[in-house]
Design an enzyme around this catalytic site. Structure first.
Site, PDB file in Angstrom:
ATOM      1  N   GLY A  14       0.833  -1.204   0.000  1.00 49.53           N
ATOM      2  CA  GLY A  14       0.000   0.000   0.000  1.00 49.53           C
ATOM      3  C   GLY A  14       0.867   1.253   0.000  1.00 49.53           C
ATOM      4  O   GLY A  14       1.831   1.322   0.741  1.00 49.53           O
ATOM      5  N   ARG A  75       1.214  -5.084  -5.993  1.00 55.86           N
ATOM      6  CA  ARG A  75       1.237  -6.342  -5.234  1.00 55.86           C
ATOM      7  C   ARG A  75       1.820  -7.373  -6.192  1.00 55.86           C
ATOM      8  O   ARG A  75       1.509  -7.360  -7.382  1.00 55.86           O
ATOM      9  CB  ARG A  75      -0.155  -6.756  -4.806  1.00 55.86           C
ATOM     10  CG  ARG A  75      -0.989  -5.603  -4.274  1.00 55.86           C
ATOM     11  CD  ARG A  75      -1.108  -5.579  -2.763  1.00 55.86           C
ATOM     12  NE  ARG A  75      -1.896  -4.410  -2.363  1.00 55.86           N
ATOM     13  CZ  ARG A  75      -1.805  -3.803  -1.191  1.00 55.86           C
ATOM     14  NH1 ARG A  75      -0.973  -4.224  -0.291  1.00 55.86           N
ATOM     15  NH2 ARG A  75      -2.562  -2.778  -0.895  1.00 55.86           N
ATOM     16  N   ASP A 106       3.890  -4.337   6.406  1.00 52.07           N
ATOM     17  CA  ASP A 106       4.093  -5.671   6.947  1.00 52.07           C
ATOM     18  C   ASP A 106       4.421  -6.717   5.863  1.00 52.07           C
ATOM     19  O   ASP A 106       5.375  -7.483   5.996  1.00 52.07           O
ATOM     20  CB  ASP A 106       2.763  -6.016   7.629  1.00 52.07           C
ATOM     21  CG  ASP A 106       2.897  -7.170   8.559  1.00 52.07           C
ATOM     22  OD1 ASP A 106       3.698  -7.055   9.498  1.00 52.07           O
ATOM     23  OD2 ASP A 106       2.208  -8.176   8.326  1.00 52.07           O
ATOM     24  N   THR A 129       3.719   2.864   5.760  1.00 50.15           N
ATOM     25  CA  THR A 129       2.308   2.457   5.800  1.00 50.15           C
ATOM     26  C   THR A 129       1.519   3.450   6.636  1.00 50.15           C
ATOM     27  O   THR A 129       2.007   3.905   7.678  1.00 50.15           O
ATOM     28  CB  THR A 129       2.128   1.040   6.386  1.00 50.15           C
ATOM     29  OG1 THR A 129       0.750   0.854   6.726  1.00 50.15           O
ATOM     30  CG2 THR A 129       2.935   0.821   7.651  1.00 50.15           C
ATOM     31  N   ASP A 131      -0.996   2.744   8.311  1.00 52.69           N
ATOM     32  CA  ASP A 131      -1.635   2.046   9.437  1.00 52.69           C
ATOM     33  C   ASP A 131      -0.869   2.139  10.768  1.00 52.69           C
ATOM     34  O   ASP A 131      -1.434   1.869  11.819  1.00 52.69           O
ATOM     35  CB  ASP A 131      -1.818   0.556   9.113  1.00 52.69           C
ATOM     36  CG  ASP A 131      -2.836   0.328   8.008  1.00 52.69           C
ATOM     37  OD1 ASP A 131      -3.530   1.298   7.642  1.00 52.69           O
ATOM     38  OD2 ASP A 131      -2.925  -0.805   7.509  1.00 52.69           O
ATOM     39  N   ASP A 133       1.247   0.088  11.912  1.00 54.27           N
ATOM     40  CA  ASP A 133       1.142  -1.209  12.597  1.00 54.27           C
ATOM     41  C   ASP A 133       2.452  -1.995  12.619  1.00 54.27           C
ATOM     42  O   ASP A 133       2.433  -3.213  12.702  1.00 54.27           O
ATOM     43  CB  ASP A 133       0.027  -2.051  11.951  1.00 54.27           C
ATOM     44  CG  ASP A 133       0.277  -2.289  10.476  1.00 54.27           C
ATOM     45  OD1 ASP A 133       1.187  -1.661   9.912  1.00 54.27           O
ATOM     46  OD2 ASP A 133      -0.442  -3.119   9.889  1.00 54.27           O
ATOM     47  N   ARG A 175      -6.374  -1.989   8.947  1.00 53.58           N
ATOM     48  CA  ARG A 175      -6.809  -3.395   8.892  1.00 53.58           C
ATOM     49  C   ARG A 175      -6.827  -4.091  10.258  1.00 53.58           C
ATOM     50  O   ARG A 175      -7.838  -4.608  10.688  1.00 53.58           O
ATOM     51  CB  ARG A 175      -5.848  -4.167   7.989  1.00 53.58           C
ATOM     52  CG  ARG A 175      -6.468  -4.697   6.743  1.00 53.58           C
ATOM     53  CD  ARG A 175      -5.443  -5.444   5.922  1.00 53.58           C
ATOM     54  NE  ARG A 175      -4.099  -4.814   5.972  1.00 53.58           N
ATOM     55  CZ  ARG A 175      -3.093  -5.131   5.183  1.00 53.58           C
ATOM     56  NH1 ARG A 175      -3.237  -6.079   4.294  1.00 53.58           N
ATOM     57  NH2 ARG A 175      -1.921  -4.534   5.284  1.00 53.58           N
ATOM     58  N   ILE A 257      -8.950   8.367   0.159  1.00 57.81           N
ATOM     59  CA  ILE A 257      -8.542   9.746   0.409  1.00 57.81           C
ATOM     60  C   ILE A 257      -7.426   9.761   1.474  1.00 57.81           C
ATOM     61  O   ILE A 257      -6.548  10.624   1.467  1.00 57.81           O
ATOM     62  CB  ILE A 257      -9.772  10.578   0.863  1.00 57.81           C
ATOM     63  CG1 ILE A 257      -9.484  12.057   0.804  1.00 57.81           C
ATOM     64  CG2 ILE A 257     -10.247  10.193   2.232  1.00 57.81           C
ATOM     65  CD1 ILE A 257     -10.723  12.908   1.056  1.00 57.81           C
TER      66      ILE A 257
END
Ligand code: ADP
Length: 326
Positions: A14, A75, A106, A129, A131, A133, A175, A257
């Site tokens: 991503g 990907r 990740d 990322t 996220d 995470d 996620r 967005i």
């Protein structure tokens, strides 16, 4: 130091705002230290298709402020197979690339770890990322920008929510991680954040309903992390609408967005420091590590730790949100 002459750089998985700042930093720091640099396009896919170009300092001019990634991202299922990784290795040998800097989340670091072990190949990772995470770094590249995008969007929704006295469920990315939802909720003065980390402990929606979504207020905003564990905003809104028809419920899914936009100062500085540190790491013969920044200090975090250790959500933040949303 080992015989590294040429460093390849790629962005994968991503995309996240600040990836360009990281590409710039890695390229410039590498050239500063006398290395050649090659840009690999479309993540690991570029290693299979051979989409690779030499990078000079001017290739990364005027990109620090741009969202997305000039190297593109993709990907790549083939890289998950031993055959695919063999092709990738052969490409690196053919291109005389002696080490890699990979920027991604990740999955990207998992691929890097497997490849580095399989071929005894030097790789340094940067956490890219939205996220947040990855373990071993306080924040990841792109997280702060996404958080600011969420804040601006929720502020706007708040205006209309208040005018119509509505209850809004706003779905944000993340996620398996509630960082965006939780800190987004604190930053916007939202009533609650529904996050995967505590979804199995408590029925967060039930708790909210019991508290009457704070009746003294004329609008309510709940941030929901997009995750199979929380069920997502749509699912929660349907549940409320069915059981409590007195609420005027709406859903907004912020979606992609959150991935775009010019990176914030925080993300540009983070990416620049991490990019330069990736080259320092290679100079120090470090390999198979992710660059992290914790308490303002650069750290080398072994891939295994960065990927496997779940980064815990800060309970103090949860408590703060609860206290302030009364
Ligand atoms: P992110 O890096 O944002 O988490 P993905 O999970 O899509 O994104 O991973 C990015 C890419 O990393 C994948 O498309 C694949 O090429 C590679 N990758 C992910 N998991 C593995 C794996 N187990 N083995 C090898 N490569 C992997």
């Amino acid at each position: 130091m080992s015989q590294i002459k040429c460093i390849g750089i790629l962005t994968s998985g991503g995309d996240a705002p600040g990836m360009n700042a990281a590409i710039r930093a890695v390229t410039r720091a590498a050239i500063y230290n006398g290395f050649e640099v090659k840009g690999i396009y479309r993540g690991y896919k570029g290693l299979i298709t051979g989409e690779i170009a030499p990078f000079k300092t001017q290739n990364v001019s005027n990109i620090i402020q741009q969202g997305g990634t000039i190297l593109k991202t993709a990907r790549c299922q083939e890289f998950k197979t031993a055959e695919g990784r063999k092709i990738a290795y052969d490409t690196l040998v053919k291109e005389n690339i002696d080490a890699l800097v990979v920027i991604g989340g990740d999955g990207t670091l998992t691929g890097a770890r497997i490849f580095a072990t399989e071929y005894n190949y030097p790789i340094v990772g940067l956490p890219g990322t939205i996220d947040n995470d990855l373990y071993g770094t306080d924040t990841t590249i792109g997280y702060d920008t996404a958080l600011n995008t969420i804040m601006e969007a929720v502020d706007k929704i708040r205006d209309t929510a208040t005018s119509h006295e509505r209850l809004f469920f706003i779905e944000v990315m993340g996620r398996d991680a509630g960082f965006l939802a939780l800190n987004g909720a604190i930053a916007t003065g939202a009533e609650a954040a529904i996050i995967p980390e505590i979804s199995t402990e408590v029925d967060q929606l039930e708790e909210l309903i019991k508290n009457g979504f704070r009746k003294s207020k004329n609008s309510s905003i709940v941030l929901v992390a997009e995750s199979p564990i929380t069920g997502g905003a749509m699912h929660l809104a349907e549940r409320v609408q069915k059981e409590y028809p007195q609420y005027d419920v709406r859903v907004t899914i912020l979606g992609h967005i959150q991935r775009g936009g010019s990176p914030t100062a925080h993300d540009r500085i983070l990416a620049s420091r991490m990019g330069a540190a990736a080259i320092d790491a290679l100079l120090e013969d470090q390999r198979n590590v992710m660059i992290g920044i914790r308490n303002n200090e650069i750290e080398y975090v072994p891939f295994n730790k960065a990927i496997k250790n779940d980064k815990p959500i800060d309970r103090e933040l949860l408590n703060t949100l609860r206290k302030l949303s009364i």
